[in-house]
Every structure is written in C-alpha cells, then in structure tokens.
Design an enzyme around this catalytic site. Sequence first.
Site, short mmCIF file in Angstrom:
data_model
loop_
_atom_site.label_atom_id
_atom_site.label_comp_id
_atom_site.label_asym_id
_atom_site.label_seq_id
_atom_site.Cartn_x
_atom_site.Cartn_y
_atom_site.Cartn_z
N THR A 75 88.85 39.70 52.82
CA THR A 75 87.43 39.59 53.15
C THR A 75 87.09 40.52 54.31
OG1 THR A 75 87.64 37.27 52.55
CG2 THR A 75 85.62 37.89 53.69
N ASP A 119 84.95 36.78 46.14
CA ASP A 119 86.24 36.23 46.52
C ASP A 119 86.74 35.34 45.37
OD1 ASP A 119 88.36 35.81 48.16
OD2 ASP A 119 87.37 34.43 49.51
N THR A 168 94.03 36.05 44.92
CA THR A 168 95.41 35.76 45.31
C THR A 168 96.29 35.79 44.06
OG1 THR A 168 94.82 33.43 45.09
CG2 THR A 168 94.87 34.32 47.33
P1 ADP Z 1 91.62 36.82 53.21
O1 ADP Z 1 90.23 37.17 52.77
O2 ADP Z 1 92.67 37.73 52.66
O3 ADP Z 1 91.98 35.37 52.97
P2 ADP Z 1 90.54 37.28 55.86
O4 ADP Z 1 89.95 38.63 55.69
O5 ADP Z 1 89.60 36.12 55.86
O6 ADP Z 1 91.71 37.03 54.81
O7 ADP Z 1 91.39 37.34 57.23
C1 ADP Z 1 91.66 36.19 58.02
C2 ADP Z 1 91.54 36.50 59.49
O8 ADP Z 1 92.65 37.33 59.87
C3 ADP Z 1 90.28 37.28 59.87
O9 ADP Z 1 89.35 36.44 60.50
C4 ADP Z 1 90.74 38.35 60.84
O10 ADP Z 1 90.46 37.92 62.15
C5 ADP Z 1 92.23 38.41 60.71
N1 ADP Z 1 92.71 39.65 60.11
C6 ADP Z 1 93.05 39.82 58.80
N2 ADP Z 1 93.55 41.05 58.60
C7 ADP Z 1 93.54 41.67 59.79
C8 ADP Z 1 93.97 42.96 60.22
N3 ADP Z 1 94.53 43.83 59.36
N4 ADP Z 1 93.81 43.29 61.52
C9 ADP Z 1 93.27 42.40 62.37
N5 ADP Z 1 92.88 41.15 62.04
C10 ADP Z 1 93.00 40.78 60.76
#
Ligand code: ADP
Length: 342
Positions: A75, A119, A168
């Site tokens: 995201t 998502d 996922t």
């Molecule tokens: P997903 O959508 O894959 O479940 P998210 O994008 O919601 O994951 O990421 C979760 C949290 O982790 C975010 O709020 C962000 O703060 C942190 N985060 C994720 N990837 C990174 C990254 N590459 N660098 C810094 N912070 C990150």
Amino acid sequence: MAIKRNTKETKLMSATTSAGSDEVLDFNLRPNKLDDYVGQEEVKLNLKYLIESARLRKEHLDHILLHGAPGLGKTTLANIIGAEVGVSVKVTSGPALEKQGDIASIITNLREGDILFIDEIHRLKPALEEILYSAMEDYAIDLVIGKGPAAKTMRLKLPKFTLIGATTKVSMLSSPLRDRFGAVYKLQFYSIEEIGKIITRSANILNFDLESEAAAMIAKSARQTPRIANRLLKRARDYALVHGKNNIDKVVATKCLQMLGIDEIGMDESDRQILISIIEKFRGGPVGLNSIAAIVSEDAETIEDVYEPYLLQLGMMERTARGRIATDLAYSHLGFNKTKNA
Ligand code: ADP
C-alpha cells in the site's frame, strides 16, 4: 510440551494484530517518497524506469501488480507511485467491491492518469474481475441495463487510468487478470539492517530516542516485516513511557519483547503453538492447514497469510503437496528430540 495460549497482556500488545490508534500512527510513519522507501532495490529500480518511460511518452502508467506477505509495503508503494507521478490514488479493496456498478462508479470518477489501488485483489468476485478485463485493456465497461429479453448492453468509456493491484496470494489470481498487468513485482522480506533503518526513521518521527543496541534487537525480532517492526517500536515506546523513561534502551527492548512473548528470532507464541502442534499431534507432519487451524484454534487463512510465510522464510516449516512439515530446525529451536518425537 503443553500448548500455551497467549496471555491477556500479550494479546493486548500483540505485534501481529492492529489497534485503532496504531492505524493513525501507521499512516504517519508511511514514507511518501521513493527515496524514503527502504530496501526492495530491484522493484524500486524497475519502477523508476516504468515511471520515467511513461513520463517521456506522456502516457499513463502501465497496470502494476504488487505481491508479497502482509506488511511488506504494498500500500505504501502504491501511494508513493501516485506521489512520484503526480496523480491521485483512489484506494479500495477486493472484498469492499460488491457490484459491477461499484467498480464502474469508482473508475468513472477518476481523472485521466489517476491510480486505482485494489488491495486484496485476489478476493474480488469473479463477475467483477471480468469487468476489470475490459476496463484495463480497452478503458471501457459493458454495463447491462434492464433485465430479461429487453436487457441492453451499454458501453461506458473510461478515463485512461492505472490499476495497481496488491495481493498476498498471487496464485489465486486468474491468469486472464494476471496477464493484464504490464508489470508484476514481488516484495521480499527485509534484511535486519533495512528494518533497523526503518525503525530508526520511525523513532525520529515519533520523537523518541532509540539506542542502537535496542534498534538491533527490535529489528531482529520483527519478522523481517516493516509493519511489525514499527509496531514493536511503538510497544517498546509504551513500555518506556509507562516506566518513566524517555528513551528505548536495551533493557526496555528486552523486557518489552519478553512481555510480548517474542523470541530472539522474532517467533511469537502463535508461531510456536503452530510448530509444536505439528510436532506433538502430527509427528512432525505432513499435515493439512485445516487440521493445524483446528488444533491451535486459529483461522486457516490467518495461519496461511500471517504466520506461515515467516515460518517458511525461517526454514522452520516446509510446504509439500501432502501438507506442512516441521523441519529439523524447528525441532532443535523448540527443544524437541526428533528421534523421540517423530
Ligand atoms: P502492505 O500493504 O504490504 O500490507 P503497508 O504498505 O501497509 O504494507 O506497510 C505497513 C507499514 O510499514 C507502513 O505504514 C509503513 O510505515 C511501513 N513500511 C512498509 N514498507 C516500508 C519501506 N520499504 N520503508 C519504510 N517503511 C515501510
């Protein structure tokens, strides 16, 4: 060995489930520039080319599919892409879309070049998935108006948008849908150094002092996942605050991780329960996911999405065609004797 349930305190402070105010903090901790997005170098490099090429051609971005375990930054990356290209990102999710009209109204409200982020795209209903085929390829949707013999099809033209899908479970996507994404990127688990960088940046945003030894301990226990790392950091900050401290040092980190039941390689009580049940109840496996779920009283999908990817990554579990197996490493890490318990 008896299967131990989570204590109330552990559940309250659990690193794998989210709490309301944490979601607000998660939002604040999200990087919004590609340069602040730590790690995933290959994906970032490919994205830079994709974005620059679209800019030079003065065209909208190709559709992008991001896949990887929860909390790895899908995201966040979608929002960064929007910011880098300078377009709006409309966020929705597979389960939230119920009717064909839901997708039609979201896309028709986008401007040319805008991004639609879906998502959990693998949870989209098949009828809605089909609507996406023509939306992605022809920028048009065929809507059926009326019912029975009098029903008519009306072709609705759509703005040229970019779809970013996140999942996922990429294997659950039908191939016609997968094939319509021009770029498919897999997000990897992060190295301990990368996680260390992420929490150091987060501690700065939270305005809390994080000592380097404590940062290293939290980074090692964070399942190589940024979301969990940030959550552990916040729990450590809570622990420090409650004990009248304004910094997170080694003692705070140790006590906090102990309280959460997280060991030095990031396994928590639920991970241990899963492995222990495979070893004790199923002689180390192979065993089906549903049988494990029934024994540990956890939802099969949660085990598959939240716990299993990290156990596989650690080499504690293997997935075979006949089911899940606890590896030799799992036996030794949990103090079991393989010849006695097999
Ligand atoms: P997903 O959508 O894959 O479940 P998210 O994008 O919601 O994951 O990421 C979760 C949290 O982790 C975010 O709020 C962000 O703060 C942190 N985060 C994720 N990837 C990174 C990254 N590459 N660098 C810094 N912070 C990150």
